[in-house]
Design an enzyme around this catalytic site. Structure first.
Site, PDB file in Angstrom:
ATOM      1  N   ASN A 126      -3.621 -12.282  -9.421  1.00 19.71           N
ATOM      2  CA  ASN A 126      -3.192 -12.967  -8.188  1.00 19.71           C
ATOM      3  C   ASN A 126      -3.531 -14.448  -8.122  1.00 19.71           C
ATOM      4  O   ASN A 126      -2.886 -15.193  -7.393  1.00 19.71           O
ATOM      5  CB  ASN A 126      -3.709 -12.213  -6.941  1.00 19.71           C
ATOM      6  CG  ASN A 126      -5.206 -12.256  -6.817  1.00 19.71           C
ATOM      7  OD1 ASN A 126      -5.912 -12.398  -7.809  1.00 19.71           O
ATOM      8  ND2 ASN A 126      -5.696 -12.126  -5.602  1.00 19.71           N
ATOM      9  N   GLU A 224     -16.332  -9.485  -8.390  1.00 19.50           N
ATOM     10  CA  GLU A 224     -15.669  -9.854  -7.126  1.00 19.50           C
ATOM     11  C   GLU A 224     -14.505  -8.892  -6.965  1.00 19.50           C
ATOM     12  O   GLU A 224     -13.653  -8.810  -7.853  1.00 19.50           O
ATOM     13  CB  GLU A 224     -15.164 -11.294  -7.161  1.00 19.50           C
ATOM     14  CG  GLU A 224     -16.250 -12.341  -7.144  1.00 19.50           C
ATOM     15  CD  GLU A 224     -17.126 -12.300  -5.916  1.00 19.50           C
ATOM     16  OE1 GLU A 224     -16.718 -11.714  -4.893  1.00 19.50           O
ATOM     17  OE2 GLU A 224     -18.244 -12.831  -5.977  1.00 19.50           O
ATOM     18  N   CYS A 258      -7.546 -11.635  -2.010  1.00 16.92           N
ATOM     19  CA  CYS A 258      -8.691 -10.796  -1.624  1.00 16.92           C
ATOM     20  C   CYS A 258      -9.263 -11.253  -0.295  1.00 16.92           C
ATOM     21  O   CYS A 258      -9.942 -10.493   0.378  1.00 16.92           O
ATOM     22  CB  CYS A 258      -9.734 -10.821  -2.711  1.00 16.92           C
ATOM     23  SG  CYS A 258     -10.098 -12.467  -3.273  1.00 16.92           S
ATOM     24  N   GLU A 440     -20.215 -16.659  -7.081  1.00 17.01           N
ATOM     25  CA  GLU A 440     -19.461 -17.541  -7.960  1.00 17.01           C
ATOM     26  C   GLU A 440     -19.315 -18.904  -7.291  1.00 17.01           C
ATOM     27  O   GLU A 440     -19.451 -19.041  -6.085  1.00 17.01           O
ATOM     28  CB  GLU A 440     -18.060 -16.974  -8.211  1.00 17.01           C
ATOM     29  CG  GLU A 440     -18.082 -15.624  -8.909  1.00 17.01           C
ATOM     30  CD  GLU A 440     -16.773 -15.299  -9.577  1.00 17.01           C
ATOM     31  OE1 GLU A 440     -16.511 -15.809 -10.675  1.00 17.01           O
ATOM     32  OE2 GLU A 440     -15.992 -14.523  -8.999  1.00 17.01           O
TER      33      GLU A 440
HETATM   34  P1  NDP Z   1      -7.473  -4.580 -11.624  1.00 18.85           P
HETATM   35  O1  NDP Z   1      -8.854  -4.186 -11.332  1.00 18.85           O
HETATM   36  O2  NDP Z   1      -6.491  -3.549 -11.982  1.00 18.85           O
HETATM   37  O3  NDP Z   1      -7.468  -5.570 -12.882  1.00 18.85           O
HETATM   38  C1  NDP Z   1      -8.317  -6.690 -12.976  1.00 18.85           C
HETATM   39  C2  NDP Z   1      -8.559  -7.008 -14.433  1.00 18.85           C
HETATM   40  O4  NDP Z   1      -9.279  -5.935 -15.042  1.00 18.85           O
HETATM   41  C3  NDP Z   1      -7.267  -7.155 -15.239  1.00 18.85           C
HETATM   42  O5  NDP Z   1      -7.440  -8.133 -16.229  1.00 18.85           O
HETATM   43  C4  NDP Z   1      -7.134  -5.773 -15.863  1.00 18.85           C
HETATM   44  O6  NDP Z   1      -6.348  -5.760 -17.016  1.00 18.85           O
HETATM   45  C5  NDP Z   1      -8.564  -5.471 -16.184  1.00 18.85           C
HETATM   46  N1  NDP Z   1      -8.833  -4.039 -16.373  1.00 18.85           N
HETATM   47  C6  NDP Z   1      -8.111  -2.980 -15.926  1.00 18.85           C
HETATM   48  N2  NDP Z   1      -8.698  -1.820 -16.302  1.00 18.85           N
HETATM   49  C7  NDP Z   1      -9.821  -2.158 -16.980  1.00 18.85           C
HETATM   50  C8  NDP Z   1     -10.845  -1.409 -17.630  1.00 18.85           C
HETATM   51  N3  NDP Z   1     -10.852  -0.071 -17.626  1.00 18.85           N
HETATM   52  N4  NDP Z   1     -11.850  -2.078 -18.230  1.00 18.85           N
HETATM   53  C9  NDP Z   1     -11.885  -3.416 -18.238  1.00 18.85           C
HETATM   54  N5  NDP Z   1     -10.922  -4.196 -17.659  1.00 18.85           N
HETATM   55  C10 NDP Z   1      -9.912  -3.562 -17.038  1.00 18.85           C
HETATM   56  O7  NDP Z   1      -7.005  -5.518 -10.448  1.00 18.85           O
HETATM   57  P2  NDP Z   1      -5.604  -6.280 -10.292  1.00 18.85           P
HETATM   58  O8  NDP Z   1      -5.313  -7.162 -11.435  1.00 18.85           O
HETATM   59  O9  NDP Z   1      -4.609  -5.259  -9.925  1.00 18.85           O
HETATM   60  O10 NDP Z   1      -5.939  -7.252  -9.049  1.00 18.85           O
HETATM   61  C11 NDP Z   1      -5.878  -6.828  -7.737  1.00 18.85           C
HETATM   62  C12 NDP Z   1      -7.246  -6.514  -7.215  1.00 18.85           C
HETATM   63  O11 NDP Z   1      -8.146  -7.571  -7.432  1.00 18.85           O
HETATM   64  C13 NDP Z   1      -7.245  -6.311  -5.710  1.00 18.85           C
HETATM   65  O12 NDP Z   1      -7.933  -5.126  -5.395  1.00 18.85           O
HETATM   66  C14 NDP Z   1      -7.983  -7.516  -5.146  1.00 18.85           C
HETATM   67  O13 NDP Z   1      -8.647  -7.303  -3.972  1.00 18.85           O
HETATM   68  C15 NDP Z   1      -8.899  -7.878  -6.246  1.00 18.85           C
HETATM   69  N6  NDP Z   1      -9.218  -9.301  -6.229  1.00 18.85           N
HETATM   70  C16 NDP Z   1     -10.456  -9.707  -5.786  1.00 18.85           C
HETATM   71  C17 NDP Z   1     -10.783 -11.023  -5.725  1.00 18.85           C
HETATM   72  C18 NDP Z   1     -12.147 -11.457  -5.314  1.00 18.85           C
HETATM   73  O14 NDP Z   1     -12.572 -12.527  -5.693  1.00 18.85           O
HETATM   74  N7  NDP Z   1     -12.893 -10.680  -4.546  1.00 18.85           N
HETATM   75  C19 NDP Z   1      -9.816 -12.061  -6.084  1.00 18.85           C
HETATM   76  C20 NDP Z   1      -8.578 -11.541  -6.547  1.00 18.85           C
HETATM   77  C21 NDP Z   1      -8.302 -10.203  -6.607  1.00 18.85           C
HETATM   78  P3  NDP Z   1      -4.764  -5.421 -16.921  1.00 18.85           P
HETATM   79  O15 NDP Z   1      -4.142  -6.524 -16.191  1.00 18.85           O
HETATM   80  O16 NDP Z   1      -4.347  -5.386 -18.314  1.00 18.85           O
HETATM   81  O17 NDP Z   1      -4.665  -4.099 -16.229  1.00 18.85           O
END
Ligand code: NDP
Length: 459
Positions: A126, A224, A258, A440
């Protein structure tokens, strides 16, 4: 993207052996980089920041095209990434320690900070440039080497950023990019014995699994994660201001932040006027092609995310929430991107704090309104959540604003400002299910990216 047939480029998908190679390269580069001197590090970070800022229109265009946020939002995000590199170019020159008297005569005690080693960074789709930037910049500033695993949906943005970092003059191996699925690349990084720390931004489920693996292997970890951010509107609020900030943080960036506010907690007297004015404001939000002039809200990021958003519309209806606006996929109203996953900004009213729509993160343009009788109830409802990232209050009462700043159980509190939209030079993070580990950004980033050493010298 706004147009699903738009091919931006073709990018390599790595495998576990690429993670192995990247970590080996980072580990080999660490001894020299971690002792390289702060001027070289500062110069490299400044160069990266300068190039990002100089190219922010072009990089913003790529980001809008790939991820689907509007062009002004995308250019703003790129600008933020550039400023973050500039900030940490200065910050690595400001790292300081302490000299303190020993309780034993004739002994000097020094407390210093040192880099932690190879850090693995796992980022979501995002904010495909800003989130990697706010992890990479402090990691490099404080002398660590990096392996970045960006979200699989946004390789183009990650590649563009890596290309700029690659040309900044930092030695080979200091920064590494491995693209590919989280289950393969992310897990290989988390489980690699030579990775000292993992910084992750993403969903709660994935984050918790990463934390457990890191604790088991003794890695430092920072998470996060999601939010279910409350926006309180009190009877004494400036109505127009309250409506505007609720619309901004509820629906802009397609609600895919988020820090978006998805629970609008509104007191009795202002409730009818607020709902009417918000519906009117939402009707003016133009949903369309991310790059077209006049678009307020781009498409939902993917089919899977749209399905999740729409499933929550059904969940909320089944729970008895009343749909007051949106609730469905819509056609593109601006520009030519006709095939994207567009969704109307969606509002539920007559909702209860215990409903799933008020407890679980949707991560789309969906907000729900909870009616309360007074400030005390609003505060209690705002804190009644498993999350604690950002929380807002719209009020003209100094007393209530002051009390809320102290008693909100969120990491970031906003008074008469949207819950989304933060500065780049101050700490970012939350409480409860939203965050884990040190904050962060800003000066506080050094907590995670350095380790403390206490040295004793017999004088
Ligand atoms: P995900 O948790 O699905 O993915 C985040 C990252 O983790 C991606 O690079 C993903 O890879 C990777 N990933 C997925 N599965 C694994 C695993 N088993 N082990 C290690 N890495 C893994 O989140 P989204 O990308 O769908 O993002 C949306 C979410 O992020 C929302 O819930 C949102 O709230 C949160 N978010 C929080 C923020 C904050 O600062 N608090 C800021 C932005 C978003 P891949 O893309 O290949 O699946």
């Amino acid at each position: 993207p706004s147009d699903l047939s738009d091919v931006i480029g073709e990018y390599a998908q790595g495998g576990a052996s690429d993670v192995q190679a990247a970590v080996s390269a980072a580990a080999a580069a660490f001894p020299a980089w971690s002792t390289s001197g702060i001027q070289a590090r500062s110069d490299a970070l400044d160069k990266i920041g300068t190039e990002i800022l100089a190219r922010k229109a072009e990089l913003g265009e790529l980001l809008a095209r790939e991820e689907g946020k509007t062009l002004p939002e995308a250019i703003g995000e790129v600008g933020r990434a550039g400023q973050i590199f500039k900030f940490f170019a200065g910050e690595c020159l400001r790292l300081s320690g302490e000299t303190v008297p020993s309780v034993r005569p004739g002994i000097a005690v020094e407390i210093t900070r040192e880099p932690i080693g190879v850090v693995g960074l796992i980022t979501p789709w995002n904010f495909p440039i800003a989130i990697p930037a706010w992890k990479i910049a402090p990691a490099l500033a404080f002398g660590n080497c990096v392996v970045l695993k960006p979200a699989d949906l946004v390789p183009g943005s990650a590649w563009a950023l890596a290309d700029i970092i690659h040309r900044s003059g930092i030695p080979a191996g200091v920064f590494n990019l491995v693209m590919g699925p989280g289950r393969v690349i992310g897990e290989a990084l988390v489980n690699h014995a030579d990775v000292a720390a993992i910084s992750f931004t993403g969903s709660v489920g994935v984050g918790r699994g990463i934390a457990a693996a890191c604790v088991a292997s003794g890695k430092k970890v920072q998470l996060e994660m999601g939010g279910k951010n409350p926006q309180i509107v009190l009877d004494d609020a400036d109505l127009a201001q309250a409506v505007e900030l609720s619309a901004q943080s509820g629906f802009y960036s397609t609600g895919q932040r988020c820090t978006a506010s998805s629970r609008l907690i509104v007191t009795d007297k202002i409730y009818p006027a607020f709902i009417e004015a918000l519906q009117e404001r939402m009707a003016r939000i133009k949903v369309g092609d991310a790059r077209a002039a006049g678009t307020d809200m781009g498409p939902v990021v993917s089919q899977a995310q749209l399905e999740q958003d729409l499933s929550y519309v059904e969940i909320a209806k089944a729970e008895g929430a009343r749909l007051a606006a949106g609730g469905a996929r819509v056609a593109c109203h601006t520009g030519s991107g006709k095939q994207g996953y567009y969704m109307a900004p969606t509002l539920f009213v007559d909702t209860e704090a215990g409903m799933r729509i008020n407890r679980e993160e949707v991560f789309g343009p969906v907000a729900s309104v909870i009616r309360v009788k007074d400030y005390e109830e609003a505060l209690a409802v705002s804190n009644d959540t498993p999350f604690g990232l950002s929380a807002g209050i719209a009020t003209t009462s100094l007393k209530h604003a002051t009390h809320f700043k102290r008693h909100s159980q969120a990491g970031m509190v906003m008074v008469n400002l949207p819950t989304a939209g933060v500065d780049y030079h101050v700490p970012f993070g939350g409480r409860k299910g939203s965050s884990y580990g040190p904050r962060e950004q800003g000066r506080y980033a050094q907590e995670f990216y350095t380790t403390v050493k206490t040295a004793y010298t017999l004088a």
